[in-house]
Structures are given as C-alpha cells and as structure tokens.
Design a protein around this motif. Sequence first.
Motif, PDB file in Angstrom:
ATOM      1  N   GLN A   1       9.357  -9.390 -11.579  1.00  0.00           N
ATOM      2  CA  GLN A   1      10.132  -9.875 -10.448  1.00  0.00           C
ATOM      3  C   GLN A   1      10.579  -8.700  -9.575  1.00  0.00           C
ATOM      4  N   GLY A   2      11.065  -7.658 -10.234  1.00  0.00           N
ATOM      5  CA  GLY A   2      11.482  -6.465  -9.497  1.00  0.00           C
ATOM      6  C   GLY A   2      10.325  -5.874  -8.722  1.00  0.00           C
ATOM      7  N   ALA A   3       9.120  -5.909  -9.333  1.00  0.00           N
ATOM      8  CA  ALA A   3       7.952  -5.336  -8.659  1.00  0.00           C
ATOM      9  C   ALA A   3       7.663  -6.080  -7.373  1.00  0.00           C
ATOM     10  N   VAL A   4       7.666  -7.418  -7.439  1.00  0.00           N
ATOM     11  CA  VAL A   4       7.390  -8.193  -6.230  1.00  0.00           C
ATOM     12  C   VAL A   4       8.454  -7.901  -5.183  1.00  0.00           C
ATOM     13  N   MET A   5       9.711  -7.857  -5.652  1.00  0.00           N
ATOM     14  CA  MET A   5      10.805  -7.590  -4.723  1.00  0.00           C
ATOM     15  C   MET A   5      10.629  -6.227  -4.067  1.00  0.00           C
ATOM     16  N   GLN A   6      10.217  -5.259  -4.882  1.00  0.00           N
ATOM     17  CA  GLN A   6      10.078  -3.911  -4.369  1.00  0.00           C
ATOM     18  C   GLN A   6       8.916  -3.804  -3.373  1.00  0.00           C
ATOM     19  N   MET A   7       7.867  -4.645  -3.576  1.00  0.00           N
ATOM     20  CA  MET A   7       6.772  -4.654  -2.595  1.00  0.00           C
ATOM     21  C   MET A   7       7.316  -5.030  -1.229  1.00  0.00           C
ATOM     22  N   ILE A   8       8.156  -6.066  -1.212  1.00  0.00           N
ATOM     23  CA  ILE A   8       8.730  -6.514   0.065  1.00  0.00           C
ATOM     24  C   ILE A   8       9.605  -5.397   0.636  1.00  0.00           C
ATOM     25  N   ASN A   9      10.493  -4.867  -0.218  1.00  0.00           N
ATOM     26  CA  ASN A   9      11.442  -3.868   0.252  1.00  0.00           C
ATOM     27  C   ASN A   9      10.730  -2.645   0.804  1.00  0.00           C
ATOM     28  N   HIS A  10       9.732  -2.192   0.073  1.00  0.00           N
ATOM     29  CA  HIS A  10       9.039  -0.998   0.525  1.00  0.00           C
ATOM     30  C   HIS A  10       8.373  -1.240   1.872  1.00  0.00           C
ATOM     31  N   GLY A  11       7.771  -2.425   2.016  1.00  0.00           N
ATOM     32  CA  GLY A  11       7.173  -2.755   3.305  1.00  0.00           C
ATOM     33  C   GLY A  11       8.211  -2.752   4.416  1.00  0.00           C
ATOM     34  N   LEU A  12       9.364  -3.332   4.109  1.00  0.00           N
ATOM     35  CA  LEU A  12      10.400  -3.458   5.131  1.00  0.00           C
ATOM     36  C   LEU A  12      10.985  -2.118   5.546  1.00  0.00           C
ATOM     37  N   VAL A  13      11.057  -1.156   4.638  1.00  0.00           N
ATOM     38  CA  VAL A  13      11.615   0.142   5.050  1.00  0.00           C
ATOM     39  C   VAL A  13      10.541   1.067   5.621  1.00  0.00           C
ATOM     40  N   THR A  14       9.317   0.917   5.156  1.00  0.00           N
ATOM     41  CA  THR A  14       8.279   1.822   5.636  1.00  0.00           C
ATOM     42  C   THR A  14       7.989   1.601   7.113  1.00  0.00           C
ATOM     43  N   ALA A  15       7.949   0.319   7.503  1.00  0.00           N
ATOM     44  CA  ALA A  15       7.609   0.026   8.898  1.00  0.00           C
ATOM     45  C   ALA A  15       8.597   0.676   9.865  1.00  0.00           C
ATOM     46  N   PRO A  16       9.918   0.476   9.699  1.00  0.00           N
ATOM     47  CA  PRO A  16      10.823   1.164  10.638  1.00  0.00           C
ATOM     48  C   PRO A  16      10.748   2.675  10.511  1.00  0.00           C
ATOM     49  N   LEU A  17      10.494   3.193   9.322  1.00  0.00           N
ATOM     50  CA  LEU A  17      10.401   4.646   9.205  1.00  0.00           C
ATOM     51  C   LEU A  17       9.256   5.189  10.046  1.00  0.00           C
ATOM     52  N   PHE A  18       8.131   4.472  10.050  1.00  0.00           N
ATOM     53  CA  PHE A  18       7.023   4.946  10.879  1.00  0.00           C
ATOM     54  C   PHE A  18       7.359   4.810  12.357  1.00  0.00           C
TER      55      PHE A  18
END
Lengths: 492, 517
Positions: A326-343
């Motif tokens: 569950q944490g892994a799926v959640m982290q996939m979303i989170n990582h996507g959400l932070v990476t996009a604004p960082l770029f």
Amino acid sequence: MTIYLSIILFLPGVAGMLALLVPRRLAGWTLVTGTLLTLAYTIVMLARFKIGGGMQFVTDDNWISELGIRYHLGVDGLNLFLVILTALLWVPASIAAALREWDRPRLFMMFMGLSETAVLGAFMAQDLALFVVFFDLMLVPFYFLVGMWGGEDRVYATTKLVIYTLAGSLLMLAAAVALGVMATPAGGHISFSLATLAQHPLSGGSQYWLFILFAVAFLVKAPAFPLHGWMPDAYREAPLPVILVFSAVVSKVGVYGFLRIVLPVLPQASVHFQELMLAIAVVSILYGSILAFSQDEARLVLGYSSVAQLGFIILGIFSLDPKGGQGAVMQMINHGLVTAPLFLIIGYLAIRAQGRDSLDWMGGMALRAPVLAGVFLIVALATLAMPGSANFVGELYILFGTFQSKIVYGIVASAGVVLAAVYMIRFYQRAMHNPVGPQVESRDLALGPELGVIAPLVLVILALGVYPNFLLHRINAFAPTANDRTEVSVIK
Amino acid sequence: MTTLLIAAAKAPVIDYKGISPLFAVAGGAVIVLMAALIRGRFAQRVLVPFLTVGALGAAIGLSIWNWHTGDSRPIVEGALAIDPLALGLSLLFYITGLATVAFAWRSRALRESGTGEFFGLMLGSIAGMTILGSAENLITLFVGIELLSIPLYVMCASDVRRETSLESGLKYLVIGSVGSATLLYGLALIYGATGHTGFAEINNAIGNSVNLTDPLLLTGIALAAAGLAFKASVAPFHAWTPDVYEGAPTPVTAFMAVATKTAAFAVILRFFLEALVSAQEQWAPALAALAVITIIVGNVGAIAQNSLKRMLAWSGVAQAGYMLAGVVVGTQLGLQATAFYLAMYLFMNLAAFGVVIARERVSEHGDGLKSLEGLGSASPLLAWPMTIAMLSLAGFPATAGFIGKFYLISAAVDGNWAWLGVMIVVGSMLSLVYYLRVIAVMWMTPLKIELPGRPRRARREVQPVAGWSPEADPRAQPEVLLVTLIMAAATIFFGIVPSPLFHLAHDVGTSISALFS
C-alpha cells in the motif's frame, strides 16, 4: 462493459493527431485541450469509483483472437490513482510545451499526445499482451521527443534510452508469450488475461526464469541501481516537459508492473527472489541518495533522487506485506506529484540563470522571489518526506512493511530517509540561498502561466498531506501479501 | 514409334485449372519478350510494363480462384501440387513482382538491359518460384530452383555498364551455382537412401525402410539443407548476400530480398515439413543451431554498415534466422507463423527498399545512410514509410513486425523451443542499434543537403528523367512513392488488424497433413 476507459485512453492520442492538422501556433493548445478533457474524464471516473468494488469500468473485447490478445481495460484500487496521476501531470507538461517555441511544433505535440495514450494504456491494461504492447509503444514517442528536441547529445542519449529499455521489454515480450503459452492447458485457447494467469500459476522452475526476464524489464524502466545507465544521459538531454512526464509518470510503469503482473502471476518466484529484490532496492536507495548529493546539474539531482525514491517503492513492493504494498502505491503517486513541480521549478530557475540548469550558476534567488522560494520549499520538504506530507505516510508504510518481513533491510533503508533530507536541502539551499549566482536575474513567479501551472500541483500536494486517507482508503482495496512462504496471493 | 505411343498414352494427367497461375506468368514472360520487339517509346515504356503487370495480375486472380483449404491437390501428377501454402506464398511472389515493376520502371538497369528482357527474366524467375512453391518432388524442386536463379543472375548484372552490377551478377552466379550443386548432391543422396523422389514417398520411407540414422540419408539432408541455406542466405552460407545486394540494381535487390527469400522458405518449409518431417528429431537441432548463428551473424553484421542496401541485406539475413526458428519448431503453428512472417516481411522490406530507390536516384550519396539525412523535414512522405519499416523490422508494437515476432515466439514456446523464442528477442535487441540509426539520421540530424532549389512554378518544366538524374525530384517518381506508401500503410494496418492475414496463415497451416499426426 463500457467504453469509458477507451475514451480516456484514446483522447490524448486523438488530440495529438489533431494537433498535426491545425495551424502551428494552435498545435500546443489543441493538445492542452485534449489533456484537460482527459483529466476531466478521470476526475469523473474517480467520483464514480466504488471503494472496494474490485475491477471497474471494464472493457473486454477480442483484439487478435488468434494470438489470444484481448483489448481488456479496467481500473481498480491499484491503478486508479496512477491513471489520474498520468492525466493530471500531462496537463502541466503540455502547457509548458505549448508555451515554448519548438522546431516542428505539430510533430512534438503529436508525440506528446501519443505518449500519454501509451502510458495510460499500460496502466489500464488487464491483459498481459496488451500491457506489453503499450509498454513497448511508449518508447516510440519518447524516442522521437528526446531525439528530435533534446540537447546537444540527444541522439546518443535517446538511442541509449531506447536500447536499454527496449532490451528489457523485449525480454519481457518473450516472457509474456512464454507465460501465456505455458499457462494454457493443452488444447485450450491461449489467454493472456491477468486474472486467468493468476489463477493458474506455473510450476516453480519456469516461474524463476520468467521472473528474471520481467524483473529486468521493470528495473530498467524504473530505473533501479545496476540498470540505470541510460538515466543520466536521458535526463540531461531531454526537453523539460518530456523529462517531467518521463520521470514523474513513466518511471512508475515498471514498478507498477511488479504489483500488477509479477506478484500475482509469479508468486513463488516473488518469494524466492525477495531478498535479491530487497537488496537491489536498498542499494538503489543508498546509491541514488549519495549521487544525488554530489550532482551539480539540477536535473541529475532529481534523476538520482528518483533512483532512490523508486528504490523505496521497490522495497515496499517486495516487503510482500500488505502495508508495504500500500505504501508503495502511495509513494508512486507522491513521487509523481513532487517530481513534476520540481522539474517545472528547474525550468523557472534556468530561465532566471540565463538558461543554465547547473547549480553552480544559481543561488541567492529567494530574496527577490519569495513565492518561488515558498513553492520550492513546500515541494522540497514533501520530497524528503517531512511529517505532515503524504510522502511521510507513504515511506512510513513502506518501512512498516519492511520491518515486519525483513528487518535488516528496513534498518538500512531508514538511512535513506535521512539522506533524502540531505540532498534535497542542499539542492534548495544552493539554488535559493547562498551568494547570488554570477548571472542570476532574480524575479518572482509571474502571475500568469508560471504560477498557474505549478499552483494546482502544489495545492494537490498540500491537500494530500492534510488528508492522506483519501489515497489510503482507495488503495486499501488491493495489496499483495504473503499468506505463507510458498504462495503470495492478492487479497481484496 | 511404339515407345512414343506408350509415352503418349502414359502422359501425366494435368489439372489445367490448378496450373493456370504458372501458365499466366510463364506465358506472360514469352508475351513480354515478343512485345518488346516492337520498337518505339510507347511499346517500351508503356506496353511492356503494362503486359507484365497484366500477367502478374492474372496470376493473382487465378491463384485466388484456385484457393482451397486443406490438403494438397496434385496438378501434374507427382510433380506439382497446389495447396494453400503454394498459393499463399505465390501471391507474395506476384505482389513483389508488381512492386518491382514500379521500382524498375524508371531505373537505369531497365534502359541498359532492355525492357522486355528485364521483365521477361523477372517473370521467368517468378515462374520458377511458383514451381518451387508447389514442388512435390525432388526433380521439380531442382528445376524450380534453377528456373528461379538463372534469370536472377542476369538481372543482377542488368546494369551492364556499371562494374559493380556485373560483379554482383558474377558473384551470385558462382556462389549460386555452388549452392545448387550442393543441393543437387544432397537430393541425389536422399534419393539414393530412400529410393524415391516424391516427397510423400520419401517421408513414408524414412523410419520404415530407411533407418533414421542412415548416414547416406543424413548426409543428404545436411547437403540439401546447406544448398537451400545458400538461397535463403542463412548463415554461415550468407557471405554473398551483402555484396550481391549492394551491387545489383536496387529494384532487383528488392525483388531478391523479398521474393527469392520467400521462395527459399517456401521450399524449405515444404522440403523439411513434408518430405523429412519423420526425421525431424535429426534435423531440428541442426537447423536450430543455424537459426541462432544466422540471427547473431546477421544482426552483428548489420551494425557496422553505412550502405542502406548492405544494411538491409544483413538485416535480411537476421530475419531469415527468425523465420528458420519457425521451421525448426516443425508444428502446424510453426508453419503458420513462418508463412505469416513472410507476408509481414514483404510489406516492411518493400517499404524500406522503395525509400532507398527514391533516394538513391536523387542523392549524391547513392544508397548510403547519408542519403537519408534530414529526410524528416525535407520529405516526410518518404521519411514516414522508412520510419515505419524500421520500427516494424525492429519489432515495435502496432506494426506488422511485432505481430509476426509475437506469433513466431508463441509457436516456438508452444513447440517446446522456448529458448529459440528468447534468441529471437535477443536478436531484435541487437537489431535496434542499426534500425534506430536510420531513424535518427532521418529525423534527428539538421538538414544538410538541400533538395535541388528551384522556384515552385518551374518544377513542372523539369521532365522526369529516367533513372539516375540529380534533377529528378523525389516527387517525379510517383510510382515508387505510391508502392512505398501502400506497403507502409499495410505494415501499420496489419500491425493493428492482423486477422485477415491470420485467416490466410491458418489456411496455409492446413496444407501439410503430415503435421497433424
């Protein structure tokens, strides 16, 4: 039976094709309209999604009956948010693309649209062969996007990218065909349906070599530690909107494949190779974090931090524990959400540093650009999993899961959490504080498109930080678990 | 006198309906030769090509008329038979023939050698292929091979004032003859071992009256396999391929790359799966080894090539390896997959060769990789077909090549040859290096060579000059462009909707009844 998902799937591709036909200056906005419509559709889908309702919005038709390939799409607790994430992040990417001047803009927009269709297809496919089709198809637009519009060494970078990833996915093609053929009872009609394959697991021996082929494909895509050779070149050369979606979304397709295909279909092999995969994950975390700390190019800081973050996700998956999954799926979303604004932020920083995205040329921007600094800080803190962010919850779940199954790996991985703080804070500090860079022209985010693109993403990050249960509730429905040491099944 | 009468009385029963496609092409060859005697521009430029197209069109129509599913039906007793395998593959020969007419129409080779001679020889070669596809007998097999090869030797040298073309023809003649001799020796030994020339009788004899490990038989099989491997350019008998392909006029190269290869596989399929299927355990490992060597040698060889024709030659070697894997499996599914792949192979290769032909006529780089530089922005109508062909050859999804490989791999796994399936994908990985290079050159380099710069209005005044001419605009070759676009469209279409071809492949799979048991 519904065409609902087909609309979401093909809308961006069709918008991309339309962009080929309209006048050059409208091409970008045609695509933006398409991605916005797609996003609207996925939000309606989210609203109509029934928690714990299993596979929903299913489309299941014959495509190539002779080969047993079905056009089978569906959404459940595992891929719901990944589909939404895809639809969401293609919007800022295409807006960023539309705002820039490109050589041959229509072609660029077409490839952007096609790539979204391919990624959505990979996330929604419930048929192994269909998954392979979309997984490979994804590469074609990215090959052109990096190769035609990238930096100096673009051809080298894109060739490397495609050869690495396609080598992996061709092995997966062989594995997928072998899996389908071997799982078919003698005389029966061949089927690649994931549900069917999960019900008839193969014997141990064949599972092992199939696992290795799948794992290589998915680890290259992520990228995980020993197979990340294509990453630095591609991250350095790719145009910004392209690398944004590539890093934020496409890297998740591989790890998603573990959850969707490998764990349910090859349960014995997953248990057998658990320690190996955990080791790869831990090494990726440490290696990625250390290299992210030592990079001078902003893009590569993010690139190596992705290696580390995806290591966490793999750790969660192969903890083979419901919490970890569950944490892994959640982290996939989170990582996507932070990476996009960082770029996006890197793009803004580069504009202010005369087009250079090296950390050496940045610095001291915070003073004159408080909003930019604030946005950057929020995203950076979310990335390093500050308590109060959804990333914190995600990493916590992953570590919980790992501590329960393999405590040693959990302890080592915990160090990664600290390292993330080190490289993210260094990144923030060198860009925003420190002495003012030699040619920095500091100014704040303009109220127009600059702020408009990034603000919604930051709001989503904040909202999920406040209410992570919104994700957890829906992801709850599906998580892999180890019932005993020989079989891993999927509980509903 | 009496012997003549006896001979007449025992004349073979001929099924004229069944043999009619062969009559169409062989008769067409004669008519074309005669018509070419008429002097004048119209006869040479229009009438003869038109007659050639007519003959091929008639052959296609007659083949479809003869279509039936199920086992073979003898047309000339014991010598030729028609079944979906023969008919289906001969359709591929005829389609390639039609494409070659378009490709050759403005080529220099055609002017040098004479229209009638060129097209007459091509039809003769196609007649040989048709015979080969329906051969039921060692003798007809050999007659077919020779009828196929001899016109090709001449066609390779048809650009008579270019040394490389002559060299290519001579090389092909020498090596082709060695191949034929080896094959003939092998066939003789097989006859010696089994005492029969008919495929069905040979198959019956093997395992019954002839021991499976009979050295005479095994040597015969080995020599025949080597001889056929020469024709199909299977490694290690492939060494002639790049040189001959490079030297021959490009339309002839396209014809050889597609039609000859298909014909060679037609006879390999028939010979191994019909005449020798009882000895499958003996030859399968050897052919599997050949397939692996071919895949690796072909793909590695292609990497270093800068000439598109050489690159396509090596890639053709690699593709032969993939198809050989389908033969090794020795099941009905393997037969279907190989036939299916041959059809896919036709589309993607003809698309690629069409672009090479269109470019080499206008580019100073000839068939070099450089002739494609910047094509993506200069001439998208040529760049897209090439892109599609390369992606398809590499096996990307949504193209015909992907479905073909998928089918071959599933046939391999199904026949317990899973490792051969893995070899196919390993080969595809290697092939990415050179296929992607072509795409990169077209799309990812700045436009360095300018097309002949003329004001738009003046374009019409430039007469389309036949063959080699720097003034000839790519747009002055509508027939090449048309074929190329059709083939590229087919590559995409059958990559997404392959079912029609699967039905054909399924029919082809019913041809050889020995595989059912």
